[in-house]
Design a protein around this motif. Structure first.
Motif, PDB file in Angstrom:
ATOM      1  N   TRP A  73      36.646  28.977  28.043  1.00 43.84           N
ATOM      2  CA  TRP A  73      35.404  29.069  27.266  1.00 43.84           C
ATOM      3  C   TRP A  73      34.260  29.699  28.041  1.00 43.84           C
ATOM      4  CZ3 TRP A  73      37.714  24.239  28.233  1.00 43.84           C
ATOM      5  CH2 TRP A  73      37.145  23.506  29.262  1.00 43.84           C
ATOM      6  N   ASP A  74      34.480  30.057  29.278  1.00 44.41           N
ATOM      7  CA  ASP A  74      33.437  30.701  30.082  1.00 44.41           C
ATOM      8  C   ASP A  74      33.333  32.175  29.686  1.00 44.41           C
ATOM      9  OD1 ASP A  74      31.635  30.491  32.531  1.00 44.41           O
ATOM     10  OD2 ASP A  74      32.914  32.195  33.067  1.00 44.41           O
ATOM     11  N   PRO A  75      32.109  32.689  29.508  1.00 43.48           N
ATOM     12  CA  PRO A  75      31.947  34.104  29.115  1.00 43.48           C
ATOM     13  C   PRO A  75      32.575  35.092  30.104  1.00 43.48           C
ATOM     14  CG  PRO A  75      29.827  32.956  29.057  1.00 43.48           C
ATOM     15  CD  PRO A  75      30.826  32.001  29.611  1.00 43.48           C
ATOM     16  N   LYS A  76      32.573  34.762  31.385  1.00 40.64           N
ATOM     17  CA  LYS A  76      33.143  35.652  32.394  1.00 40.64           C
ATOM     18  C   LYS A  76      34.561  35.242  32.785  1.00 40.64           C
ATOM     19  CE  LYS A  76      28.715  36.671  34.559  1.00 40.64           C
ATOM     20  NZ  LYS A  76      27.959  36.540  35.805  1.00 40.64           N
ATOM     21  N   CYS A  77      35.084  34.206  32.128  1.00 36.94           N
ATOM     22  CA  CYS A  77      36.442  33.696  32.413  1.00 36.94           C
ATOM     23  C   CYS A  77      36.612  33.325  33.884  1.00 36.94           C
ATOM     24  CB  CYS A  77      37.500  34.706  31.982  1.00 36.94           C
ATOM     25  SG  CYS A  77      37.482  35.010  30.220  1.00 36.94           S
ATOM     26  N   GLN A  78      35.647  32.597  34.446  1.00 36.64           N
ATOM     27  CA  GLN A  78      35.690  32.208  35.852  1.00 36.64           C
ATOM     28  C   GLN A  78      36.039  30.734  36.012  1.00 36.64           C
ATOM     29  OE1 GLN A  78      31.572  33.486  36.544  1.00 36.64           O
ATOM     30  NE2 GLN A  78      32.360  34.632  38.306  1.00 36.64           N
ATOM     31  N   THR A  79      36.808  30.428  37.063  1.00 36.76           N
ATOM     32  CA  THR A  79      37.020  29.043  37.467  1.00 36.76           C
ATOM     33  C   THR A  79      35.801  28.608  38.280  1.00 36.76           C
ATOM     34  OG1 THR A  79      38.091  29.615  39.541  1.00 36.76           O
ATOM     35  CG2 THR A  79      39.522  29.415  37.602  1.00 36.76           C
ATOM     36  N   PHE A  80      35.754  27.316  38.650  1.00 31.69           N
ATOM     37  CA  PHE A  80      34.649  26.855  39.507  1.00 31.69           C
ATOM     38  C   PHE A  80      34.642  27.609  40.832  1.00 31.69           C
ATOM     39  CE2 PHE A  80      34.952  22.384  37.428  1.00 31.69           C
ATOM     40  CZ  PHE A  80      34.265  22.841  36.325  1.00 31.69           C
ATOM     41  N   ALA A  81      35.820  27.846  41.396  1.00 33.92           N
ATOM     42  CA  ALA A  81      35.914  28.575  42.670  1.00 33.92           C
ATOM     43  C   ALA A  81      35.369  29.985  42.517  1.00 33.92           C
ATOM     44  CB  ALA A  81      37.358  28.617  43.148  1.00 33.92           C
ATOM     45  N   ASP A  82      35.674  30.641  41.407  1.00 29.02           N
ATOM     46  CA  ASP A  82      35.159  31.992  41.172  1.00 29.02           C
ATOM     47  C   ASP A  82      33.637  31.992  41.049  1.00 29.02           C
ATOM     48  OD1 ASP A  82      37.615  33.364  41.185  1.00 29.02           O
ATOM     49  OD2 ASP A  82      37.993  32.796  39.108  1.00 29.02           O
ATOM     50  N   LYS A  83      33.090  31.000  40.374  1.00 30.28           N
ATOM     51  CA  LYS A  83      31.635  30.908  40.246  1.00 30.28           C
ATOM     52  C   LYS A  83      30.989  30.702  41.612  1.00 30.28           C
ATOM     53  CE  LYS A  83      31.302  29.366  35.530  1.00 30.28           C
ATOM     54  NZ  LYS A  83      30.654  30.593  35.120  1.00 30.28           N
ATOM     55  N   LEU A  84      31.583  29.831  42.417  1.00 25.93           N
ATOM     56  CA  LEU A  84      31.055  29.534  43.739  1.00 25.93           C
ATOM     57  C   LEU A  84      31.071  30.776  44.641  1.00 25.93           C
ATOM     58  CD1 LEU A  84      30.118  27.279  45.731  1.00 25.93           C
ATOM     59  CD2 LEU A  84      32.515  27.008  46.321  1.00 25.93           C
ATOM     60  N   LEU A  85      32.149  31.542  44.597  1.00 22.82           N
ATOM     61  CA  LEU A  85      32.304  32.705  45.473  1.00 22.82           C
ATOM     62  C   LEU A  85      31.881  34.014  44.818  1.00 22.82           C
ATOM     63  CD1 LEU A  85      35.689  31.727  47.087  1.00 22.82           C
ATOM     64  CD2 LEU A  85      33.417  31.519  48.062  1.00 22.82           C
ATOM     65  N   ARG A  86      31.440  33.950  43.577  1.00 23.06           N
ATOM     66  CA  ARG A  86      30.989  35.124  42.830  1.00 23.06           C
ATOM     67  C   ARG A  86      32.079  36.192  42.748  1.00 23.06           C
ATOM     68  NH1 ARG A  86      24.986  35.205  45.338  1.00 23.06           N
ATOM     69  NH2 ARG A  86      24.238  33.397  44.190  1.00 23.06           N
ATOM     70  N   THR A  87      33.247  35.756  42.273  1.00 19.96           N
ATOM     71  CA  THR A  87      34.356  36.674  42.034  1.00 19.96           C
ATOM     72  C   THR A  87      34.727  36.632  40.565  1.00 19.96           C
ATOM     73  OG1 THR A  87      35.984  34.955  42.572  1.00 19.96           O
ATOM     74  CG2 THR A  87      35.317  36.431  44.356  1.00 19.96           C
ATOM     75  N   VAL A  88      35.336  37.698  40.095  1.00 19.70           N
ATOM     76  CA  VAL A  88      35.825  37.763  38.720  1.00 19.70           C
ATOM     77  C   VAL A  88      37.218  38.376  38.727  1.00 19.70           C
ATOM     78  CG1 VAL A  88      33.600  37.883  37.530  1.00 19.70           C
ATOM     79  CG2 VAL A  88      34.651  39.968  38.328  1.00 19.70           C
ATOM     80  N   VAL A  89      37.991  37.998  37.741  1.00 22.71           N
ATOM     81  CA  VAL A  89      39.298  38.599  37.532  1.00 22.71           C
ATOM     82  C   VAL A  89      39.175  39.452  36.277  1.00 22.71           C
ATOM     83  CG1 VAL A  89      41.727  38.165  37.067  1.00 22.71           C
ATOM     84  CG2 VAL A  89      40.483  36.680  38.635  1.00 22.71           C
ATOM     85  N   ILE A  90      39.477  40.748  36.416  1.00 23.07           N
ATOM     86  CA  ILE A  90      39.295  41.691  35.310  1.00 23.07           C
ATOM     87  C   ILE A  90      40.641  42.266  34.892  1.00 23.07           C
ATOM     88  CG2 ILE A  90      36.944  42.295  35.986  1.00 23.07           C
ATOM     89  CD1 ILE A  90      38.166  44.904  37.192  1.00 23.07           C
ATOM     90  N   GLN A  91      40.682  42.767  33.666  1.00 28.12           N
ATOM     91  CA  GLN A  91      41.856  43.509  33.185  1.00 28.12           C
ATOM     92  C   GLN A  91      41.781  44.916  33.770  1.00 28.12           C
ATOM     93  OE1 GLN A  91      44.436  42.682  31.440  1.00 28.12           O
ATOM     94  NE2 GLN A  91      43.902  40.866  30.286  1.00 28.12           N
ATOM     95  N   GLN A  92      42.792  45.312  34.511  1.00 29.70           N
ATOM     96  CA  GLN A  92      42.817  46.666  35.058  1.00 29.70           C
ATOM     97  C   GLN A  92      44.243  46.983  35.496  1.00 29.70           C
ATOM     98  OE1 GLN A  92      40.269  47.327  38.443  1.00 29.70           O
ATOM     99  NE2 GLN A  92      40.651  49.520  38.418  1.00 29.70           N
ATOM    100  N   LYS A  93      44.823  47.947  34.861  1.00 30.18           N
ATOM    101  CA  LYS A  93      46.178  48.395  35.215  1.00 30.18           C
ATOM    102  C   LYS A  93      46.089  49.234  36.485  1.00 30.18           C
ATOM    103  CE  LYS A  93      48.506  46.879  31.637  1.00 30.18           C
ATOM    104  NZ  LYS A  93      49.500  45.873  31.750  1.00 30.18           N
ATOM    105  N   LYS A  94      47.075  49.084  37.359  1.00 27.36           N
ATOM    106  CA  LYS A  94      47.123  49.887  38.573  1.00 27.36           C
ATOM    107  C   LYS A  94      47.569  51.288  38.215  1.00 27.36           C
ATOM    108  CE  LYS A  94      48.453  49.871  43.333  1.00 27.36           C
ATOM    109  NZ  LYS A  94      49.013  49.147  44.432  1.00 27.36           N
ATOM    110  N   ALA A  95      46.836  52.256  38.716  1.00 31.54           N
ATOM    111  CA  ALA A  95      47.144  53.661  38.401  1.00 31.54           C
ATOM    112  C   ALA A  95      48.270  54.190  39.249  1.00 31.54           C
ATOM    113  CB  ALA A  95      45.910  54.522  38.618  1.00 31.54           C
TER     114      ALA A  95
END
Length: 95
Positions: A73-95
């Motif tokens: 339900w988080d707008p950025k789809c972050q876990t607590f650890a991601d919020k703490l470390l300011r990381t995000v997991v994004i959709q991106q296919k490897k070229a």
């Protein structure tokens, strides 16, 4: 048997910290087409921060594993650890 454990430990360290830290992709993330990046820079977070992020996932488990469900339900789809470390997991296919 000890050699087998050492090989497995080495692969885990390489995949979760070194590979994911340098490229943003672990083997599993690459298969799923998702990538871990810094929210601020848009670049991979580095091996050290990938290790710290793995340790910070302990917080996700503290409150009845609520942190692992938070991305649903988080707008950025972050876990607590991601919020703490300011990381995000994004959709991106490897070229």
């Amino acid at each position: 048997m000890l050699l087998g454990y050492a090989v497995i430990l080495g692969l885990v360290i390489w995949n979760l910290f070194i590979r994911q830290g340098r490229t943003g992709w672990s083997i599993g993330k690459q298969v799923l087409g998702i990538r871990l990046i810094s929210e601020q820079t848009g670049q991979p977070i580095g091996a050290g921060m990938a290790f710290v992020r793995t340790l910070a996932h302990f917080l996700d488990s503290l409150a009845c594993y609520l942190g692992w469900l938070w991305p649903l339900w988080d707008p950025k789809c972050q876990t607590f650890a991601d919020k703490l470390l300011r990381t995000v997991v994004i959709q991106q296919k490897k070229a």
